[in-house]
Enzyme design. Structure first.
Site, mmCIF file in Angstrom:
data_model
loop_
_atom_site.group_PDB
_atom_site.id
_atom_site.type_symbol
_atom_site.label_atom_id
_atom_site.label_comp_id
_atom_site.label_asym_id
_atom_site.label_seq_id
_atom_site.Cartn_x
_atom_site.Cartn_y
_atom_site.Cartn_z
ATOM 1 N N GLY A 1 52.569 53.154 52.129
ATOM 2 C CA GLY A 1 53.163 54.162 53.014
ATOM 3 C C GLY A 1 52.181 54.677 54.050
ATOM 4 O O GLY A 1 52.335 55.787 54.578
ATOM 5 N N GLY B 1 53.110 56.104 57.660
ATOM 6 C CA GLY B 1 53.801 57.394 57.800
ATOM 7 C C GLY B 1 52.837 58.496 58.205
ATOM 8 O O GLY B 1 51.681 58.237 58.576
ATOM 9 N N ILE C 1 51.334 61.407 56.515
ATOM 10 C CA ILE C 1 50.118 61.757 55.777
ATOM 11 C C ILE C 1 49.268 60.508 55.521
ATOM 12 O O ILE C 1 48.046 60.529 55.655
ATOM 13 C CB ILE C 1 50.456 62.466 54.439
ATOM 14 C CG1 ILE C 1 51.389 63.665 54.676
ATOM 15 C CG2 ILE C 1 49.176 62.931 53.751
ATOM 16 C CD1 ILE C 1 51.880 64.344 53.404
ATOM 17 N N THR D 1 54.599 66.182 45.214
ATOM 18 C CA THR D 1 54.974 67.357 45.996
ATOM 19 C C THR D 1 55.203 68.594 45.132
ATOM 20 O O THR D 1 55.606 68.473 43.963
ATOM 21 C CB THR D 1 56.256 67.032 46.795
ATOM 22 O OG1 THR D 1 56.771 68.226 47.358
ATOM 23 C CG2 THR D 1 57.343 66.422 45.917
ATOM 24 N N ASP D 2 55.043 69.760 45.748
ATOM 25 C CA ASP D 2 55.357 71.024 45.060
ATOM 26 C C ASP D 2 56.852 71.141 44.761
ATOM 27 O O ASP D 2 57.263 71.944 43.924
ATOM 28 C CB ASP D 2 54.872 72.230 45.882
ATOM 29 C CG ASP D 2 55.477 72.342 47.279
ATOM 30 O OD1 ASP D 2 56.284 71.476 47.676
ATOM 31 O OD2 ASP D 2 55.129 73.309 48.000
ATOM 32 N N GLU D 3 57.676 70.339 45.444
ATOM 33 C CA GLU D 3 59.131 70.458 45.270
ATOM 34 C C GLU D 3 59.583 70.075 43.864
ATOM 35 O O GLU D 3 60.684 70.426 43.457
ATOM 36 C CB GLU D 3 59.873 69.578 46.285
ATOM 37 C CG GLU D 3 59.643 70.007 47.694
ATOM 38 C CD GLU D 3 60.851 69.770 48.601
ATOM 39 O OE1 GLU D 3 61.926 69.409 48.108
ATOM 40 O OE2 GLU D 3 60.688 69.975 49.807
ATOM 41 N N TYR E 1 65.923 64.331 46.647
ATOM 42 C CA TYR E 1 64.544 63.950 46.998
ATOM 43 C C TYR E 1 63.580 64.400 45.906
ATOM 44 O O TYR E 1 62.812 63.596 45.358
ATOM 45 C CB TYR E 1 64.131 64.556 48.351
ATOM 46 C CG TYR E 1 62.618 64.597 48.544
ATOM 47 C CD1 TYR E 1 61.887 63.422 48.707
ATOM 48 C CD2 TYR E 1 61.922 65.807 48.534
ATOM 49 C CE1 TYR E 1 60.498 63.454 48.858
ATOM 50 C CE2 TYR E 1 60.543 65.849 48.680
ATOM 51 C CZ TYR E 1 59.834 64.665 48.841
ATOM 52 O OH TYR E 1 58.468 64.704 48.978
ATOM 53 N N ALA F 1 64.170 65.320 42.904
ATOM 54 C CA ALA F 1 64.469 64.700 41.604
ATOM 55 C C ALA F 1 63.878 63.294 41.543
ATOM 56 O O ALA F 1 63.325 62.880 40.521
ATOM 57 C CB ALA F 1 65.982 64.660 41.379
ATOM 58 N N LYS G 1 61.251 62.231 43.261
ATOM 59 C CA LYS G 1 59.798 62.374 43.173
ATOM 60 C C LYS G 1 59.389 62.776 41.745
ATOM 61 O O LYS G 1 58.397 62.287 41.215
ATOM 62 C CB LYS G 1 59.287 63.433 44.165
ATOM 63 C CG LYS G 1 59.362 63.024 45.630
ATOM 64 C CD LYS G 1 58.479 61.844 45.983
ATOM 65 C CE LYS G 1 57.008 62.192 45.984
ATOM 66 N NZ LYS G 1 56.193 61.023 46.475
ATOM 67 N N ARG H 1 57.819 78.778 52.710
ATOM 68 C CA ARG H 1 57.054 77.567 52.453
ATOM 69 C C ARG H 1 55.565 77.895 52.594
ATOM 70 O O ARG H 1 55.192 78.791 53.367
ATOM 71 C CB ARG H 1 57.439 76.445 53.447
ATOM 72 C CG ARG H 1 58.883 75.948 53.300
ATOM 73 C CD ARG H 1 59.099 75.269 51.956
ATOM 74 N NE ARG H 1 60.448 74.726 51.769
ATOM 75 C CZ ARG H 1 61.459 75.362 51.177
ATOM 76 N NH1 ARG H 1 61.301 76.615 50.759
ATOM 77 N NH2 ARG H 1 62.618 74.757 51.001
#
Ligand code: NAD
Ligand code: TDX
Length: 333
Positions: free
Chosen positions: A7, A10, A12, A123-125, A147, A149, A151, A211
């Protein structure tokens, strides 16, 4: 050190590749990327002729391609993902394929080839909305959208490969990144580029979701530290430590651009919209990292970059993005 970065075309991943090649003259990088709508080789122009860099066009779910690219590397860093929450709400197939099955494919190859280090960029998500306080790395995973879920599914597999196979894995979970080269579907580049075009800024719900913003180069420095000094089997939260309500952020962007607040257009909320993310970052701080960029200055720098790089974002906004934008915001006003 020979790295496989997935990746890397992209947002990052491309910053990370440039960071590594600049900082470590002895490191080389193979970049395995499928070049989805979010992958952009323009992000890597500066290194494309560098002998220590090689690009491989391929999918992390393709076991043969993955094994070929991974053979002989000292570490794998998996940045590849479908990464946009709103797209996962419109359709989640690709999220499961890449974020879960792709991660599984990488783990299997890493196990077979006995790769000495595997870093999963998460991710923090995955923790879901954090109403009070801040979450540590051992908090339960409560993802709220397809998304996060997907991750979380990837993270659980990574942890299972440590517990079961002792594959030397590490996971980083960062807060919201921003900076140059971010695809203009995410709030900061979307609002900057819309404002530059005098278009409305679609602010979800009451605009008071929070955020924690992290400048992309600070995330790269933290991932670098985890790669070189992190303890296998461990998870590291990486937060910017700057919590901001979306409405405050939006006003700040407009101020930096000298554009009126009348451009703000409140729209229907995102379904399953997490109210707030907040990470306890003691662990990464103890390892020796803290963010070096202050939000105000880094946001001003980011605004300047988009102003000066219209040639980067204009083709994106008038291409694939156009149809996505129409579908995403059609019934929201
Ligand atoms: P991005 O969407 O900008 O880039 C994703 C890259 O992955 C693209 O180059 C794309 O072509 C590639 N890719 C997608 N599917 C692939 C596949 N099947 N095989 C190979 N390559 C594939 O994402 P980003 O914002 O740079 O995020 C990178 C990672 O960091 C992701 O794993 C994301 O979940 C995580 N993350 C992002 C943020 C953020 O704020 N952007 C915050 C925390 C964590
Ligand atoms: O048009 C918009 N209007 C709006 O109000 C968009 C795109 C977003 N928002 C709000 C939703 C969120 O509260 O802004 C906030 C940030 O939204 P995004 O930029 O879509 O990011 P977020 O959903 O927080 O997820 C991001 O951070 C975690 C990244 O996209 C993920 O890849 C990362 O894992």
């Amino acid at each position: 050190m020979k790295l496989l970065v997935t990746g890397g075309a992209g947002f990052i991943g491309s910053h990370f590749i440039r960071h590594v090649l600049r900082k470590y003259p002895g490191h080389s990088v193979i970049n395995l990327d499928k070049l989805t709508y979010a992958g952009n080789l323009e992000n890597l122009r500066e290194v494309e002729r560098e002998p220590r860099y090689r690009f491989v066009h391929g999918d992390i779910s393709d076991a043969a391609v993955v094994r070929d690219a991974m053979r002989g590397v000292d570490a794998v860093l998996n940045f590849a993902a479908e990464s946009h929450v709103d797209r996962s709400i419109l359709g989640a197939d690709e999220f499961l394929k890449t974020d879960v099955l792709g991660t599984f494919t990488l783990l299997e190859a890493a196990r077979e080839l006995r790769i000495p280090r595997y870093v999963q960029i998460s991710t923090d998500e995955v923790y879901g909305s954090v109403e009070h306080g801040a979450v540590r790395e051992n908090a339960p995973l409560r993802p709220s959208n397809p998304y996060s879920a997907s991750k979380a599914g990837g993270d659980l597999l990574v942890s299972a490969y440590w517990a079961t196979h002792r594959l030397p894995v590490l996971i980083t979970r960062s807060s919201n990144n921003f900076g140059p080269n971010q695809y203009p579907e995410k709030i900061i580049p979307l609002f900057i580029t819309n404002a530059l075009e005098d278009r409305r800024l679609p602010l979800y719900g009451d605009g008071r979701n929070v955020r924690d913003w992290l400048y992309v180069l600070d995330n790269c420095a933290a991932i670098d530290l985890v790669l070189h000094a992190g303890v296998p089997g461990e998870i590291y939260n990486i937060g910017g430590g700057t919590e901001v309500e979306n409405i405050v952020l939006t006003r700040q962007i407009l101020r930096l651009l000298g554009k009126p607040e009348s451009l703000i257009q409140p729209v229907k909320d995102r379904p399953g919209h997490d109210r707030r993310y907040a990470l306890d970052c003691h662990k990464i701080h103890s390892l020796g990292w803290k963010p070096a960029h202050e939000l105000g200055a880094a946001l001003a720098e980011t605004v300047r970059w988009y102003k000066e790089h219209e040639a980067w974002w204009q083709p994106i906004k008038s291409g694939e993005f156009k149809a996505y934008y129409a579908k995403q915001y059609a019934d929201r006003a």
